[in-house]
Design an enzyme around this catalytic site. Structure first.
Site, PDB file in Angstrom:
ATOM      1  N   TRP A   1     -21.591  11.813 -18.917  1.00 55.00           N
ATOM      2  CA  TRP A   1     -22.077  11.589 -17.554  1.00 55.00           C
ATOM      3  C   TRP A   1     -23.454  12.222 -17.387  1.00 55.00           C
ATOM      4  CZ3 TRP A   1     -19.159   8.128 -15.265  1.00 55.00           C
ATOM      5  CH2 TRP A   1     -17.803   8.043 -15.590  1.00 55.00           C
TER       6      TRP A   1
ATOM      7  N   GLU B   1       0.845  -1.206   0.000  1.00 59.65           N
ATOM      8  CA  GLU B   1       0.000   0.000   0.000  1.00 59.65           C
ATOM      9  C   GLU B   1       0.879   1.256   0.000  1.00 59.65           C
ATOM     10  OE1 GLU B   1      -3.094  -0.255  -0.618  1.00 59.65           O
ATOM     11  OE2 GLU B   1      -3.017  -2.425  -0.402  1.00 59.65           O
TER      12      GLU B   1
ATOM     13  N   ASN C   1     -10.790   2.255   3.222  1.00 53.92           N
ATOM     14  CA  ASN C   1     -10.412   2.079   1.815  1.00 53.92           C
ATOM     15  C   ASN C   1     -11.439   1.271   1.028  1.00 53.92           C
ATOM     16  OD1 ASN C   1      -8.550   2.121  -0.503  1.00 53.92           O
ATOM     17  ND2 ASN C   1      -8.415  -0.068  -0.090  1.00 53.92           N
TER      18      ASN C   1
ATOM     19  N   TRP D   1     -16.784  11.140 -12.204  1.00 54.31           N
ATOM     20  CA  TRP D   1     -15.897  10.856 -11.063  1.00 54.31           C
ATOM     21  C   TRP D   1     -15.305  12.138 -10.490  1.00 54.31           C
ATOM     22  CZ3 TRP D   1     -10.884  12.405 -12.029  1.00 54.31           C
ATOM     23  CH2 TRP D   1     -10.488  12.518 -13.364  1.00 54.31           C
TER      24      TRP D   1
ATOM     25  N   TRP E   1       1.884   1.755  -3.459  1.00 55.78           N
ATOM     26  CA  TRP E   1       0.806   2.402  -4.238  1.00 55.78           C
ATOM     27  C   TRP E   1       0.908   3.920  -4.077  1.00 55.78           C
ATOM     28  CZ3 TRP E   1      -2.460   1.168  -7.977  1.00 55.78           C
ATOM     29  CH2 TRP E   1      -2.856  -0.161  -8.151  1.00 55.78           C
TER      30      TRP E   1
ATOM     31  N   TRP F   1     -10.040   7.517  -7.554  1.00 56.47           N
ATOM     32  CA  TRP F   1     -11.276   7.809  -8.304  1.00 56.47           C
ATOM     33  C   TRP F   1     -11.184   7.299  -9.732  1.00 56.47           C
ATOM     34  CZ3 TRP F   1     -16.092   8.855  -7.099  1.00 56.47           C
ATOM     35  CH2 TRP F   1     -16.349   9.225  -5.780  1.00 56.47           C
TER      36      TRP F   1
HETATM   37  C1  LIG Z   1     -11.712   6.808  -4.307  1.00 60.34           C
HETATM   38  C2  LIG Z   1     -10.475   6.748  -3.445  1.00 60.34           C
HETATM   39  C3  LIG Z   1      -9.929   7.917  -2.942  1.00 60.34           C
HETATM   40  C4  LIG Z   1      -8.762   7.879  -2.151  1.00 60.34           C
HETATM   41  N1  LIG Z   1      -8.240   9.049  -1.693  1.00 60.34           N
HETATM   42  C5  LIG Z   1      -7.085   9.039  -0.977  1.00 60.34           C
HETATM   43  C6  LIG Z   1      -6.494  10.238  -0.524  1.00 60.34           C
HETATM   44  O1  LIG Z   1      -6.980  11.343  -0.777  1.00 60.34           O
HETATM   45  N2  LIG Z   1      -5.355  10.148   0.227  1.00 60.34           N
HETATM   46  C7  LIG Z   1      -4.783   8.948   0.531  1.00 60.34           C
HETATM   47  O2  LIG Z   1      -3.754   8.913   1.212  1.00 60.34           O
HETATM   48  N3  LIG Z   1      -5.307   7.796   0.078  1.00 60.34           N
HETATM   49  C8  LIG Z   1      -6.447   7.796  -0.644  1.00 60.34           C
HETATM   50  N4  LIG Z   1      -6.991   6.619  -1.054  1.00 60.34           N
HETATM   51  C9  LIG Z   1      -6.289   5.357  -0.763  1.00 60.34           C
HETATM   52  C10 LIG Z   1      -6.707   4.677   0.558  1.00 60.34           C
HETATM   53  O3  LIG Z   1      -8.093   4.547   0.603  1.00 60.34           O
HETATM   54  C11 LIG Z   1      -6.225   5.437   1.791  1.00 60.34           C
HETATM   55  O4  LIG Z   1      -4.839   5.682   1.691  1.00 60.34           O
HETATM   56  C12 LIG Z   1      -6.434   4.642   3.075  1.00 60.34           C
HETATM   57  O5  LIG Z   1      -7.790   4.287   3.200  1.00 60.34           O
HETATM   58  C13 LIG Z   1      -6.014   5.507   4.265  1.00 60.34           C
HETATM   59  O6  LIG Z   1      -6.264   4.837   5.452  1.00 60.34           O
HETATM   60  P1  LIG Z   1      -5.089   4.269   6.362  1.00 60.34           P
HETATM   61  O7  LIG Z   1      -4.093   5.329   6.594  1.00 60.34           O
HETATM   62  O8  LIG Z   1      -5.698   3.596   7.526  1.00 60.34           O
HETATM   63  O9  LIG Z   1      -4.459   3.219   5.348  1.00 60.34           O
HETATM   64  P2  LIG Z   1      -3.619   1.893   5.529  1.00 60.34           P
HETATM   65  O10 LIG Z   1      -4.436   0.797   4.944  1.00 60.34           O
HETATM   66  O11 LIG Z   1      -3.087   1.694   6.877  1.00 60.34           O
HETATM   67  O12 LIG Z   1      -2.413   2.144   4.502  1.00 60.34           O
HETATM   68  C14 LIG Z   1      -1.237   2.852   4.911  1.00 60.34           C
HETATM   69  C15 LIG Z   1      -0.934   3.956   3.961  1.00 60.34           C
HETATM   70  O13 LIG Z   1      -0.674   3.444   2.662  1.00 60.34           O
HETATM   71  C16 LIG Z   1      -1.118   4.375   1.676  1.00 60.34           C
HETATM   72  N5  LIG Z   1      -2.181   3.745   0.892  1.00 60.34           N
HETATM   73  C17 LIG Z   1      -3.023   2.767   1.285  1.00 60.34           C
HETATM   74  N6  LIG Z   1      -3.832   2.414   0.263  1.00 60.34           N
HETATM   75  C18 LIG Z   1      -3.499   3.205  -0.773  1.00 60.34           C
HETATM   76  C19 LIG Z   1      -3.974   3.328  -2.105  1.00 60.34           C
HETATM   77  N7  LIG Z   1      -4.939   2.542  -2.592  1.00 60.34           N
HETATM   78  N8  LIG Z   1      -3.419   4.272  -2.896  1.00 60.34           N
HETATM   79  C20 LIG Z   1      -2.431   5.063  -2.448  1.00 60.34           C
HETATM   80  N9  LIG Z   1      -1.929   4.989  -1.199  1.00 60.34           N
HETATM   81  C21 LIG Z   1      -2.458   4.063  -0.375  1.00 60.34           C
HETATM   82  C22 LIG Z   1      -1.675   5.571   2.430  1.00 60.34           C
HETATM   83  O14 LIG Z   1      -0.658   6.530   2.560  1.00 60.34           O
HETATM   84  C23 LIG Z   1      -2.066   4.956   3.769  1.00 60.34           C
HETATM   85  O15 LIG Z   1      -2.125   5.877   4.805  1.00 60.34           O
HETATM   86  C24 LIG Z   1      -8.149   6.633  -1.867  1.00 60.34           C
HETATM   87  C25 LIG Z   1      -8.723   5.463  -2.364  1.00 60.34           C
HETATM   88  C26 LIG Z   1      -9.864   5.512  -3.151  1.00 60.34           C
HETATM   89  C27 LIG Z   1     -10.444   4.230  -3.683  1.00 60.34           C
END
Ligand SMILES: Cc1cc2nc3c(=O)[nH]c(=O)nc-3n(C[C@H](O)[C@H](O)[C@H](O)COP(=O)(O)OP(=O)(O)OC[C@H]3O[C@@H](n4cnc5c(N)ncnc54)[C@H](O)[C@@H]3O)c2cc1C
Length: 489
Positions: free
Chosen positions: A312, A277, A350, A368, A280, A391
């Site tokens: 859309w 993650e 997420n 979107w 990512w 998105w």
């Molecule tokens: C529509 C959509 C919008 C999102 N918007 C954002 C956003 O604005 N900012 C954001 O940081 N993440 C975003 N994410 C990715 C992800 O949902 C969040 O990073 C995550 O839910 C944050 O919660 P956490 O810190 O507990 O994550 P954890 O699951 O603990 O993950 C740790 C860290 O890994 C990174 N990470 C995790 N999943 C992703 C991912 N899919 N893509 C990129 N980085 C990731 C983040 O920095 C996150 O804090 C988005 C995902 C979707 C589907």
């Protein structure tokens, strides 16, 4: 001998003392070091008074100031335009060099170019460093020197490029003796939240500052090995909740990746998934850098241009659907619970971000970009690159996105990821009395079950605003234009 007598560290989204690249370089290259932070008037002006992120940043700045004071320095905090404030501060203090960590958003990059020019005009050097990501955008490229557009090979190369040095911390906290106090004529009192135009009543839900980040990470470290198993269930404490801290740099990404990488090497599968993650996150930073058209302010384009041909839904009916989606009253309990979670807390799990983004684009047929903009106003961890990436993944227009014909069924997602309706019950109390089976789709419940739960659908809780099966067919037809466009190439 030091390269400069006085250096100025400009803190932005890196509000910590430990393992801080720019601070480390300043402390080791300057005889004396001052520290500054600017609340950017232009960014703050349009935000509502009750924005949750400003109190978080404010509290983090206060904690950072205290940490610097404990070591003999302090944080000079200004409220204004960085283009004016940083050069004028450098002049007032007599700094010969400004040190900052690189920021990758298009508007921040433009700001930094302008600040660098202004500083250069005054004979002040401006140095920037990689700190926010593990790799800079040009560190992980294909064999042909091109940016990756598919995650799996990017990640493979990311891991292959990693050396112990990549994750090594900058020992900034061990070199603080060069910290200095600003001259007495330089005001360095942190403005109150009120003075910034925000309300302290909306204190951050999450503990701010490095102390907040460390307490979350301590809590998560023990759960990391379960991450792979728990991360998809919104009612379970599975993820780290560190997003907002990564956004504002109250903890070092290197420290987090190091911990996950070490655990992964010892066979910890949960750590392996969590590290993925973090990769990512780097991947989406790289996409935004190499394909800036996806994040042009006010004009975000589809990564795959043919997806901008999609028509859309617009007009009153679409606006009404959008409002129902925003307010959590679509009649689909998991979607509504998720939207209420983000509205109430600024966080959304997420799995639910994927579900609600799919629902907006593929059940309601709404662009979107409207959902992306809504998230931007609310997410504590808002990150342009990841938000746009997420998105566009859901709308299928992004790089390495979900194929357009894969459309989440909001009921099946609910049954699978909130099987007992625990998350739904928390945020949608109107349907809490329904059984574990009925709670995912109240309109399918028998009349006696609804009566027993004292729910009159359409009055106490909405009927579904669209029928998923019908919407699915409409979406497949809507996305036909993409198939056509691809065939033409
Ligand atoms: C529509 C959509 C919008 C999102 N918007 C954002 C956003 O604005 N900012 C954001 O940081 N993440 C975003 N994410 C990715 C992800 O949902 C969040 O990073 C995550 O839910 C944050 O919660 P956490 O810190 O507990 O994550 P954890 O699951 O603990 O993950 C740790 C860290 O890994 C990174 N990470 C995790 N999943 C992703 C991912 N899919 N893509 C990129 N980085 C990731 C983040 O920095 C996150 O804090 C988005 C995902 C979707 C589907």
């Amino acid at each position: 001998m030091a390269d400069f007598d006085l250096g100025l560290v400009w803190f932005r989204r890196d509000l910590r003392v430990a393992d801080h690249a720019a601070l480390y370089h300043a402390l080791t290259r300057c005889r004396r070091v001052l520290c500054a932070f600017v609340f950017d008037r232009e960014i703050l002006a349009p935000l509502p008074k009750n924005d949750r992120r400003v109190p978080f940043i404010h509290a983090s700045a206060v904690e950072l100031d205290q940490a610097l004071r404990d070591a003999g320095g302090s944080l000079i905090v200004r409220h204004g335009a960085p283009l004016e404030e940083i050069p004028s501060l450098a002049r007032e203090c007599g700094a010969q060099a400004v040190f900052a960590n690189r920021d990758y958003e298009p508007s921040a990059k433009a700001r930094d170019v302008a600040v660098a020019e202004r500083l250069a005009g005054a004979g002040v050097a401006f140095f920037t460093f990689k700190d926010q990501t593990i790799f800079d955008h040009d560190n992980v490229l294909t064999g042909a020197g091109k940016p990756y557009t598919v995650f799996t090979p990017y990640k493979r190369n990311w891991l292959a490029t990693l050396t112990p040095d990549t994750l090594k911390p900058y020992a900034s906290e061990d070199a603080l003796s060069a910290l200095a106090k600003p001259p007495s004529r330089v005001k360095h009192v942190i403005p109150s939240l009120d003075a910034l135009g925000f309300s302290a009543r909306h204190a951050p839900a999450l503990p701010a500052g490095t102390s907040g980040a460390l307490s979350l990470f301590d809590d998560f470290r023990d759960r990391m090995s379960d991450y792979q198993r728990t991360r998809d269930f919104p009612a379970v404490k599975g993820p780290s909740y560190l997003g907002v801290h990564l956004r504002h740099g109250t903890i070092s990404i290197r420290a987090l990746a190091r911990s996950a990488h070490d655990a992964q090497r010892h066979g910890n599968r949960g750590a392996e998934t969590w590290l993925s993650e973090l990769v990512w996150r780097d991947f989406y930073f790289s996409v935004l850098h190499h394909f800036p058209q996806v994040g042009v302010p006010g004009d975000h384009r589809a990564f795959k241009p043919e997806y901008d041909r999609i028509k859309w839904e617009t007009g009153d009916a679409a606006d009404a659907h959008f409002a129902a989606w925003c307010e959590g009253r679509t009649g689909y309990p998991l979607v509504d619970a998720a939207m209420r979670q983000i509205n109430q807390s600024g966080y959304m799990h997420n799995r639910l971000r994927m579900v609600v983004a799919s629902f907006l684009t593929k059940d309601l047929g709404i662009d979107w970009r409207r959902g992306e903009a809504y998230f931007e106003t609310l997410l504590n961890d808002f990150e342009l690159s990841s938000n746009n990436g997420g998105w566009q993944w859901a709308a299928s227009s992004g790089c390495d996105a979900q194929p357009y014909f894969r459309i989440f069924n909001p009921v099946t997602q609910s049954e699978k990821f909130d099987p007992k309706g625990k998350f739904i019950r928390h945020y949608v109390p109107e349907v809490a009395a329904l059984s574990d089976k009925d709670i995912h789709a109240p309109w399918r419940a028998r009349p006696d079950a609804l009566a027993a739960a004292k729910i009159a659908l359409g009055a106490d809780y909405p009927l579904p605003i669209v029928d998923h099966e019908t919407a699915r067919k409409t979406t497949l037809a809507r996305y036909d234009v993409v198939k056509g466009a691809r065939n033409e190439r």
